[in-house]
Design a protein around this motif. Structure first.
Motif, PDB file in Angstrom:
ATOM      1  N   ASP A 150      27.322  25.523   2.364  1.00 32.83           N
ATOM      2  CA  ASP A 150      25.974  26.151   2.576  1.00 32.83           C
ATOM      3  C   ASP A 150      25.448  25.326   1.327  1.00 32.83           C
ATOM      4  O   ASP A 150      24.046  25.015   1.578  1.00 32.83           O
ATOM      5  CB  ASP A 150      26.027  27.730   2.558  1.00 32.83           C
ATOM      6  CG  ASP A 150      25.528  28.285   3.796  1.00 32.83           C
ATOM      7  OD1 ASP A 150      24.700  27.917   4.322  1.00 32.83           O
ATOM      8  OD2 ASP A 150      26.312  29.262   4.157  1.00 32.83           O
ATOM      9  N   GLU A 151      26.020  25.449   0.076  1.00 32.59           N
ATOM     10  CA  GLU A 151      25.128  25.003  -0.809  1.00 32.59           C
ATOM     11  C   GLU A 151      24.851  23.645  -0.743  1.00 32.59           C
ATOM     12  O   GLU A 151      23.979  23.077  -1.265  1.00 32.59           O
ATOM     13  CB  GLU A 151      25.979  25.245  -2.114  1.00 32.59           C
ATOM     14  CG  GLU A 151      26.126  26.742  -2.482  1.00 32.59           C
ATOM     15  CD  GLU A 151      24.626  27.118  -3.153  1.00 32.59           C
ATOM     16  OE1 GLU A 151      24.000  26.514  -3.805  1.00 32.59           O
ATOM     17  OE2 GLU A 151      24.283  28.195  -2.405  1.00 32.59           O
ATOM     18  N   LEU A 152      26.045  22.946  -0.237  1.00 30.97           N
ATOM     19  CA  LEU A 152      25.716  21.262  -0.026  1.00 30.97           C
ATOM     20  C   LEU A 152      24.549  21.219   0.940  1.00 30.97           C
ATOM     21  O   LEU A 152      23.997  20.240   0.542  1.00 30.97           O
ATOM     22  CB  LEU A 152      27.131  20.723   0.410  1.00 30.97           C
ATOM     23  CG  LEU A 152      28.342  20.746  -0.542  1.00 30.97           C
ATOM     24  CD1 LEU A 152      29.732  20.464  -0.011  1.00 30.97           C
ATOM     25  CD2 LEU A 152      28.012  19.799  -1.691  1.00 30.97           C
ATOM     26  N   TRP A 153      24.632  21.868   2.067  1.00 34.42           N
ATOM     27  CA  TRP A 153      23.623  21.546   3.051  1.00 34.42           C
ATOM     28  C   TRP A 153      22.196  21.868   2.605  1.00 34.42           C
ATOM     29  O   TRP A 153      21.285  21.005   3.059  1.00 34.42           O
ATOM     30  CB  TRP A 153      23.931  22.555   4.401  1.00 34.42           C
ATOM     31  CG  TRP A 153      24.827  22.025   5.449  1.00 34.42           C
ATOM     32  CD1 TRP A 153      26.007  22.852   5.486  1.00 34.42           C
ATOM     33  CD2 TRP A 153      24.834  21.158   6.112  1.00 34.42           C
ATOM     34  NE1 TRP A 153      26.647  21.925   6.922  1.00 34.42           N
ATOM     35  CE2 TRP A 153      25.805  21.089   7.204  1.00 34.42           C
ATOM     36  CE3 TRP A 153      23.613  20.340   6.600  1.00 34.42           C
ATOM     37  CZ2 TRP A 153      25.950  20.333   8.183  1.00 34.42           C
ATOM     38  CZ3 TRP A 153      23.880  19.433   7.630  1.00 34.42           C
ATOM     39  CH2 TRP A 153      25.110  19.135   8.382  1.00 34.42           C
ATOM     40  N   LYS A 154      22.379  23.064   1.774  1.00 38.15           N
ATOM     41  CA  LYS A 154      20.760  23.292   1.128  1.00 38.15           C
ATOM     42  C   LYS A 154      20.250  22.083   0.344  1.00 38.15           C
ATOM     43  O   LYS A 154      18.975  22.298   0.215  1.00 38.15           O
ATOM     44  CB  LYS A 154      20.946  24.535   0.164  1.00 38.15           C
ATOM     45  CG  LYS A 154      20.944  25.779   1.179  1.00 38.15           C
ATOM     46  CD  LYS A 154      21.275  27.021   0.380  1.00 38.15           C
ATOM     47  CE  LYS A 154      21.571  28.130   0.978  1.00 38.15           C
ATOM     48  NZ  LYS A 154      22.148  29.388   0.175  1.00 38.15           N
ATOM     49  N   SER A 155      20.918  21.254  -0.056  1.00 40.25           N
ATOM     50  CA  SER A 155      20.284  20.365  -0.923  1.00 40.25           C
ATOM     51  C   SER A 155      19.413  19.432  -0.394  1.00 40.25           C
ATOM     52  O   SER A 155      18.509  18.778  -0.791  1.00 40.25           O
ATOM     53  CB  SER A 155      21.248  19.443  -1.940  1.00 40.25           C
ATOM     54  OG  SER A 155      22.077  18.711  -0.873  1.00 40.25           O
ATOM     55  N   PHE A 177      31.408  30.274  14.999  1.00 40.75           N
ATOM     56  CA  PHE A 177      30.252  29.858  15.699  1.00 40.75           C
ATOM     57  C   PHE A 177      28.861  29.938  15.109  1.00 40.75           C
ATOM     58  O   PHE A 177      28.023  28.949  15.235  1.00 40.75           O
ATOM     59  CB  PHE A 177      30.297  30.064  17.370  1.00 40.75           C
ATOM     60  CG  PHE A 177      29.405  29.288  18.298  1.00 40.75           C
ATOM     61  CD1 PHE A 177      29.746  28.117  18.708  1.00 40.75           C
ATOM     62  CD2 PHE A 177      28.182  30.012  18.455  1.00 40.75           C
ATOM     63  CE1 PHE A 177      28.825  27.387  19.567  1.00 40.75           C
ATOM     64  CE2 PHE A 177      27.273  29.193  19.307  1.00 40.75           C
ATOM     65  CZ  PHE A 177      27.643  28.003  19.760  1.00 40.75           C
ATOM     66  N   LEU A 178      28.518  31.160  14.945  1.00 42.66           N
ATOM     67  CA  LEU A 178      27.461  31.518  14.207  1.00 42.66           C
ATOM     68  C   LEU A 178      26.890  30.859  13.022  1.00 42.66           C
ATOM     69  O   LEU A 178      26.103  30.557  12.862  1.00 42.66           O
ATOM     70  CB  LEU A 178      27.327  33.252  14.103  1.00 42.66           C
ATOM     71  CG  LEU A 178      27.495  33.863  15.094  1.00 42.66           C
ATOM     72  CD1 LEU A 178      27.455  35.535  14.938  1.00 42.66           C
ATOM     73  CD2 LEU A 178      26.272  33.872  16.085  1.00 42.66           C
ATOM     74  N   ARG A 216      23.872  28.020  12.931  1.00 46.11           N
ATOM     75  CA  ARG A 216      22.835  28.209  11.683  1.00 46.11           C
ATOM     76  C   ARG A 216      22.589  26.988  10.924  1.00 46.11           C
ATOM     77  O   ARG A 216      21.717  26.583  10.616  1.00 46.11           O
ATOM     78  CB  ARG A 216      23.224  29.347  10.785  1.00 46.11           C
ATOM     79  CG  ARG A 216      22.317  29.710   9.582  1.00 46.11           C
ATOM     80  CD  ARG A 216      22.735  30.898   8.820  1.00 46.11           C
ATOM     81  NE  ARG A 216      24.092  31.039   8.353  1.00 46.11           N
ATOM     82  CZ  ARG A 216      24.310  30.407   7.359  1.00 46.11           C
ATOM     83  NH1 ARG A 216      23.308  29.469   6.537  1.00 46.11           N
ATOM     84  NH2 ARG A 216      25.671  30.598   6.844  1.00 46.11           N
ATOM     85  N   TRP A 217      23.781  26.294  10.853  1.00 48.50           N
ATOM     86  CA  TRP A 217      23.761  25.160  10.192  1.00 48.50           C
ATOM     87  C   TRP A 217      22.887  24.051  10.556  1.00 48.50           C
ATOM     88  O   TRP A 217      22.149  23.399  10.339  1.00 48.50           O
ATOM     89  CB  TRP A 217      25.214  24.330   9.714  1.00 48.50           C
ATOM     90  CG  TRP A 217      25.829  25.192   8.841  1.00 48.50           C
ATOM     91  CD1 TRP A 217      25.577  26.307   7.742  1.00 48.50           C
ATOM     92  CD2 TRP A 217      27.209  25.027   8.542  1.00 48.50           C
ATOM     93  NE1 TRP A 217      26.479  26.673   7.053  1.00 48.50           N
ATOM     94  CE2 TRP A 217      27.580  26.003   7.313  1.00 48.50           C
ATOM     95  CE3 TRP A 217      28.372  24.210   8.968  1.00 48.50           C
ATOM     96  CZ2 TRP A 217      29.010  25.925   6.882  1.00 48.50           C
ATOM     97  CZ3 TRP A 217      29.709  24.461   8.377  1.00 48.50           C
ATOM     98  CH2 TRP A 217      29.784  25.265   7.274  1.00 48.50           C
ATOM     99  N   VAL A 218      23.053  24.001  12.034  1.00 48.18           N
ATOM    100  CA  VAL A 218      22.461  23.139  12.813  1.00 48.18           C
ATOM    101  C   VAL A 218      20.980  23.453  13.155  1.00 48.18           C
ATOM    102  O   VAL A 218      19.856  22.654  12.882  1.00 48.18           O
ATOM    103  CB  VAL A 218      22.952  23.282  14.423  1.00 48.18           C
ATOM    104  CG1 VAL A 218      21.901  22.326  15.169  1.00 48.18           C
ATOM    105  CG2 VAL A 218      24.255  22.457  14.612  1.00 48.18           C
TER     106      VAL A 218
END
Length: 235
Positions: free
Chosen positions: A66-71, A96-97, A101-103
């Motif tokens: 999540d931290e990596l995605w948020k950047s 799956f949830l 959420r990432w997508v």
């Protein structure tokens, strides 16, 4: 935990080069944030740091993802995708949830979309095929990346001959989508399905070619013999 993210970011900055940073943008219509690190180097960095965290729980590792995605940085999203795929043997239905959420929240370009969907989500769907029906809901999303994800999550299973009926249903949902990256996504899905179901995909294309955007049609028939291609492309 955040210390490892700091170390990754420091290494990405050190390994960046201006040429890779500038040349990367030409593959995208939308602005994309790059450090400018070659994909093979990013993959190695991700693998090296995964050795430091592989003893942690799946939940802890997903929190780091999540931290990596948020950047918003492409390279960090690739590492997050690789880490989540490394955990595939321990996937459970509730994951799956997280992936959904990432997508919906973080994916902002086709490369991050495809890396996450081809590997992490594709592997999940092969383990839990009952979740394929959720992709049909994604196909109606106002978020174009969710709509592309509805198709490209099935690329690898499609090549193996799986989920053909679902593939046609998803293609029906996306058939007249106005976004070219969604058209390319479902065309790619149909092309992947044609590896093992060429005749069925050809018949689907013929039945829908008057409504199917040419972009999607060309992708769908790309691997077919010339005579089938010509018939599909006839006005």
């Amino acid at each position: 935990m955040s210390n490892i993210i700091d170390k990754i970011r420091q290494e990405l900055k050190q390994k960046a080069d201006e040429h890779t940073q500038q040349s990367g943008q030409k593959f995208f219509k939308e602005p994309v944030q790059f450090y400018g690190v070659k994909t093979a180097v990013v993959t190695k960095i991700g693998k090296d740091y995964f050795k430091e965290i592989k003893g942690k729980s799946k939940g802890e590792i997903f929190t780091l993802c999540d931290e990596l995605w948020k950047s918003g940085y492409m390279e960090e999203s690739f590492i997050a995708c690789n880490w989540s795929y490394f955990l595939r043997k321990s996937y459970e239905p509730q994951d799956f949830l997280v992936f959904e959420r990432w997508v919906n929240e973080y994916v902002s370009n086709w490369a991050s979309c495809d890396t996450l969907c081809n590997h992490t989500i594709g592997a999940f769907l092969e383990m839990y095929p009952e979740y394929v029906s959720n992709l049909k809901i994604w196909g109606t999303s106002p978020n174009r990346w969710m709509r592309r994800a509805a198709a490209v999550s099935l690329i690898i299973p499609a090549k193996q001959g799986k989920f053909l009926q679902d593939i046609f249903e998803i293609a029906d949902i996306l058939l007249v989508d106005q976004e070219d990256l969604v058209q390319k996504g479902y065309g790619w899905m149909l092309k992947a399905a044609s590896h093992t179901h060429q005749q069925e995909v050809f018949e689907y294309v013929l039945a829908n070619k008057t409504r199917m955007p040419r972009t999607a049609l060309r992708y769908a028939i790309e691997k077919m013999p010339k005579e089938l291609k010509n018939k599909a492309m006839e006005k």
